[in-house]
Design a protein around this motif. Sequence first.
Motif, PDB file in Angstrom:
ATOM      1  N   ARG A 159       0.831  -1.217   0.000  1.00 18.16           N
ATOM      2  CA  ARG A 159       0.000   0.000   0.000  1.00 18.16           C
ATOM      3  C   ARG A 159       0.852   1.246   0.000  1.00 18.16           C
ATOM      4  O   ARG A 159       0.520   2.253  -0.658  1.00 18.16           O
ATOM      5  N   ARG A 160       1.959   1.252   0.736  1.00 14.28           N
ATOM      6  CA  ARG A 160       2.813   2.443   0.774  1.00 14.28           C
ATOM      7  C   ARG A 160       3.387   2.751  -0.609  1.00 14.28           C
ATOM      8  O   ARG A 160       3.619   3.898  -0.962  1.00 14.28           O
ATOM      9  N   GLN A 161       3.595   1.724  -1.406  1.00 14.55           N
ATOM     10  CA  GLN A 161       4.164   1.946  -2.719  1.00 14.55           C
ATOM     11  C   GLN A 161       3.198   2.689  -3.655  1.00 14.55           C
ATOM     12  O   GLN A 161       3.624   3.321  -4.604  1.00 14.55           O
ATOM     13  N   PHE A 162       1.882   2.595  -3.375  1.00 15.66           N
ATOM     14  CA  PHE A 162       0.909   3.216  -4.254  1.00 15.66           C
ATOM     15  C   PHE A 162       0.247   4.430  -3.611  1.00 15.66           C
ATOM     16  O   PHE A 162      -0.681   4.992  -4.184  1.00 15.66           O
ATOM     17  N   ASP A 163       0.657   4.803  -2.424  1.00 17.77           N
ATOM     18  CA  ASP A 163       0.096   6.015  -1.802  1.00 17.77           C
ATOM     19  C   ASP A 163       0.722   7.251  -2.422  1.00 17.77           C
ATOM     20  O   ASP A 163       1.900   7.255  -2.784  1.00 17.77           O
TER      21      ASP A 163
END
Length: 223
Positions: free
Chosen positions: A219-223
């Motif tokens: 998720r952090r990669q796409f935030d």
Amino acid sequence: MAAEDPVLNPAEARVLGSLVEKELATPDYYPLTLNALTNACNQSSNRDPVVAFDEQTVVRALDALRERKLAYLFDGAQSRVPRYGHKFGEFFQLTGPETAALCVLLLRGPQTVGEIRGRTGRMHEFATLAEAEETLEALATRSPRPLVAKLPRQPGFKEQRYAHLLGGEPAVKAPAAAPPEAATLAVRAENERLGRLEDETAALRREMAELKKELAEFRRQFD
């Protein structure tokens, strides 16, 4: 035993016992060829422990026994192959009953009077238990060379056992532990089952934690 008496290793004891047994039980085939003697040593019946000697092991034992004047090589004109015999009774000046009792001890290890009486039948028929016990006691009290010893009674056993002294002082095995009760076995099985469940639960929790960590990283990669 006196210092000059032979002390036999397990292979020598098995070879000597086999020679004695075959002379008394099957005299038509005695003295024995090397092949017959090897097979006699390796019998699965009337032997404890059961062994798997090769011929080289038997030859080494025979050489040691011949050196101590307990065995001999028979190379008569009627025999096409060498045959081997023993001088057991002559060497120790044994009676027939004493020879039979010692033979069984050489081949099967420590035994009770009843076991010895029951297993000497083809070599000597002890009329009663008392006769067998008298023979063993005579061997145990020989002067100056006792040839058998009466072992301490094991816990849980009624009768004492006798062992030969031709291999030195016999090692006394620790008595086997009493089998656990049924309830104890059930509790142990339940504990093992619970332990496996706890291990599986812990493994699942570790996997879930790892998946959550990977999901958070994704998720952090796409935030």
